[in-house]
Design a protein around this motif. Sequence first.
Motif, PDB file in Angstrom:
ATOM      1  N   GLN A   1      -9.448  -1.794   0.714  1.00  0.00           N
ATOM      2  CA  GLN A   1     -10.485  -2.827   0.652  1.00  0.00           C
ATOM      3  C   GLN A   1      -9.839  -4.203   0.536  1.00  0.00           C
ATOM      4  OE1 GLN A   1     -13.742  -2.458   1.021  1.00  0.00           O
ATOM      5  NE2 GLN A   1     -13.408  -0.274   1.383  1.00  0.00           N
ATOM      6  N   GLY A   2      -8.850  -4.283  -0.360  1.00  0.00           N
ATOM      7  CA  GLY A   2      -8.158  -5.548  -0.548  1.00  0.00           C
ATOM      8  C   GLY A   2      -7.532  -6.032   0.750  1.00  0.00           C
TER       9      GLY A   2
ATOM     10  N   ALA B   1      -9.066   1.190  -3.021  1.00  0.00           N
ATOM     11  CA  ALA B   1      -9.112  -0.175  -3.521  1.00  0.00           C
ATOM     12  C   ALA B   1      -8.155  -1.061  -2.727  1.00  0.00           C
ATOM     13  CB  ALA B   1      -8.758  -0.203  -5.008  1.00  0.00           C
ATOM     14  N   LEU B   2      -6.951  -0.553  -2.477  1.00  0.00           N
ATOM     15  CA  LEU B   2      -5.982  -1.366  -1.750  1.00  0.00           C
ATOM     16  C   LEU B   2      -6.399  -1.588  -0.302  1.00  0.00           C
ATOM     17  CD1 LEU B   2      -2.644  -0.078  -3.205  1.00  0.00           C
ATOM     18  CD2 LEU B   2      -3.573  -2.368  -3.354  1.00  0.00           C
TER      19      LEU B   2
ATOM     20  N   ARG C   1       0.835  -1.208   0.000  1.00  0.00           N
ATOM     21  CA  ARG C   1       0.000   0.000   0.000  1.00  0.00           C
ATOM     22  C   ARG C   1       0.870   1.257   0.000  1.00  0.00           C
ATOM     23  NH1 ARG C   1      -3.728   0.573   4.698  1.00  0.00           N
ATOM     24  NH2 ARG C   1      -2.937   2.696   4.725  1.00  0.00           N
TER      25      ARG C   1
ATOM     26  N   VAL D   1      -8.636   6.661  -5.431  1.00  0.00           N
ATOM     27  CA  VAL D   1      -9.287   5.402  -5.814  1.00  0.00           C
ATOM     28  C   VAL D   1      -8.327   4.233  -5.595  1.00  0.00           C
ATOM     29  CG1 VAL D   1     -10.181   4.078  -7.761  1.00  0.00           C
ATOM     30  CG2 VAL D   1     -10.887   6.455  -7.433  1.00  0.00           C
ATOM     31  N   ILE D   2      -7.070   4.424  -5.982  1.00  0.00           N
ATOM     32  CA  ILE D   2      -6.093   3.346  -5.794  1.00  0.00           C
ATOM     33  C   ILE D   2      -5.977   3.002  -4.310  1.00  0.00           C
ATOM     34  CG2 ILE D   2      -3.652   2.757  -5.960  1.00  0.00           C
ATOM     35  CD1 ILE D   2      -3.512   4.523  -8.454  1.00  0.00           C
TER      36      ILE D   2
END
Lengths: 258, 265, 262
Positions: free
Chosen positions: C249-250, C246-247, C191, C242-243
């Motif tokens: 969330q991952g 997303a990370l 991240r 956004v990146i």
Amino acid sequence: MMGRKGLASLTSVAAALLLWFVVTTLTGLVSPGRFPSPAEFWQSLVQIATRGYAGAPLLAHAVQSLKLVLLGFAVAVATGVPLGLWMGWSRRAEAAINPVFLLIRPIPPLAWIPLAILWLGLGDAAKIMVIWFAAFVPSVINAFAGVRAIDRPMIEAARMLGTPRWRLVREVIAPAASPMIFTGLRLSLQASWTTLVAAELVGALLGIGFVLNVAQQDIYPGMILVGMVTVGLLGWATTWLLAMAEQRALAWNMAARD
Amino acid sequence: MGSIRFDKVDKVFGPLTGGVKALDSIDLEIAEKEFVAIVGPSGCGKTTCLRMVAGFEAPSAGVVSVNGKKVTAPGPDRAVVFQQFALFPWKTVRENIDLGLRNKGLAKSERDERIASALRLMNLESHADAFPHQLSGGMQQRVAIARAYVLDPEVLLMDEPFGALDAQTRVVMQEELVRLARVNPRTVLFITHAVEEAVYLADRVAVMTRRPGRIKEILDIRSVREAENWDRHQKIEDVMDLESFVHLRTQIWKSLREEKGPLGV
Amino acid sequence: MRDTPLSFAERIGWGALGLAVLLGTWTLLTASGLVPRPFLPTPLDVLDRMIELMSAPFAGATLPQHLASSFERYAYGVLLAALIGVPLGLLMGWFRWLDDIVTPLFDGLRFIAPIAWVPFAALWFGTGIGGPVLIIFAGAFPPCLINAYRGARFVEPRLIEAARMLGTGNLRIILEILLPAATPSIVAGLRVAAGLGWQSLVGAELIVAAAGVGFMMVQAQANVATPTVMAGMVAIGIVGMVIDVALRQGEAWLRRRRGLEA
Ligand SMILES: Nc1ncnc2c1ncn2[C@@H]1O[C@H](COP(=O)(O)OP(=O)(O)OP(=O)(O)O)[C@@H](O)[C@H]1O
Ligand SMILES: [Mg+2]
């Protein structure tokens, strides 16, 4: 004096230097147009140190870059740490300022460079502004987190002793948050160097980034390497100074660790 | 100066999220210069009581007052010895003790004098310039006590102050506290798990019930102590052997035992 | 800690106040003419310009096209950093000799700001995709390496002893003990790497690219097209956010899967 680790480091670095010599000079595996040989590196170094390159001798470039980094860093720390402390202390300040942060933070500091140049031109002011933006955020965030992590009884003890507000900040809150504050300062310093180099590459008339820029246009690998090594050394030296300051300031904390 | 009064005090934690009732209608009066100990099962709200006197926590209902004035904020007239010490790790022992005196605006010479006597009292003289981390738990506890004592407060609030001490040091500190209490009596609210400690030190002992904490009973120790003249004994173990002492201790023990949970813990 | 936590309404209220002060000052400064528009456009100007750039090209491409070429380089750079950094870090965490060799070299290079690789990057790989990828790699590589290394290095020694006792070989220990044990640390490193990579991308494109959002911004700067510069900043900010989301969330998904609270 030198342990196994020191010996291994020395061997490793010596081997890397030897490899450099072998691939560039002995075998010519890497062409001089791509990466300089040790001799070319040395010549470039002598050239810039004595006769100068990109309009000035190495010392002048280095002093310029160092000056801008230290100025930008100082401004960022002087504004960021108090703001972080305040946000940590007051829920209201946090609630009001956090959304603004969330809005601005995703924009990488380097993305401010074009705007800074538009506003302030190619001089020192634009660079200090961008460094300030870059170094500000880690200072704020870590000071904030540092205050939030303070043990409650610590604050209560100070209040029980009747500590007035300003003394409370200076002698209790700030020291309690200082390990985190120093973490922030380290990150801020790193960000300052990255930003400065980028800003000088984009547009400058003096400074190590400018040396890199001119050397790139001249396709002069020896000078490029000189520039990179200088940036690395300056970065290392300032980081070392900060670490020394931290060690002095956090002597009480070090005692806790060993 | 220094009377404390709890008047139908309730305390509910997290009233917005369902709420835990920690204290239920606490009524307690501590006279000026009286030494009252509170004993009770873990989690019954002893610390909460003390924190309300200190001004760190406000009652959900009822009033806590000191000298007849409602408590609203912390202040150096009510010195606290915290269960977790709460020393300032970046200050030396001397600086920790000094802070409260500086806040009072005392002159350097007087502060030095008071610090020196506090250090002597707590047997910390050789560690005056050490940082808290360099001290054992027991020494840190003594610093915390010195820091409160040196203020010469009207009210002393002590939350299991001897909890971290080894048995020998604990005995010395208990005897010392008794001596101080006789020589220079002041209002003390003292929390402990140790029944013997409470009986030995206090004028009165309040026993609390399990959560939600209520005052179950209050035993008058002082009248027994004076009638039986406990103070003729210098050593704690001699007092603890007295029949009147054993009697009181057993009485409190039994009272507490009724309060143990279903598993006996 | 100082005062009691704020209620939801209070948080919203103070947050709105903060944003209102920011946007209000900005609008007031520009709309009143106190600051000339070419110098600082109004928020609406920037929004207008962004919408315009969705279809109208600037510096050879529309904003989505610039973003696409930026993102491609970015993905290559970060992927490369992860593919080299993570395995190398794990191996260094296991083999002492490798640690002894790499660490001093890595420490030496660490102080060179990733952006200082720009001249060599341009010289070696040109300004198309290779040059910027090297710079992104330089930014994203250290956290990949360091976190994998730390994760592997500080694995509970008893786990390794147990595996040893069962006669497990080196490779299997790395894959079946160090890797899973180091995963949280590695993911955190990825991240950080993603964030630093995005930073470096912007820097790279300002200097050595012929397309991409950064390139668009320098061109706009040269033409004193302030709204376009700011539109680029907003676009970069949004994609970066956004990146990161997303990370996150991952990462949360991974934690849930491993049964470590959400
Ligand atoms: N800030 C808080 N928020 C929510 N609940 C709390 C808080 N402080 C205490 N409590 C709860 O109130 C009850 C009483 O706590 P308190 O610390 O007063 O107990 P205690 O009698 O001092 O226990 P111990 O003997 O273990 O120190 C406990 O059940 C505790 O969980
Ligand atoms: Mg307690």
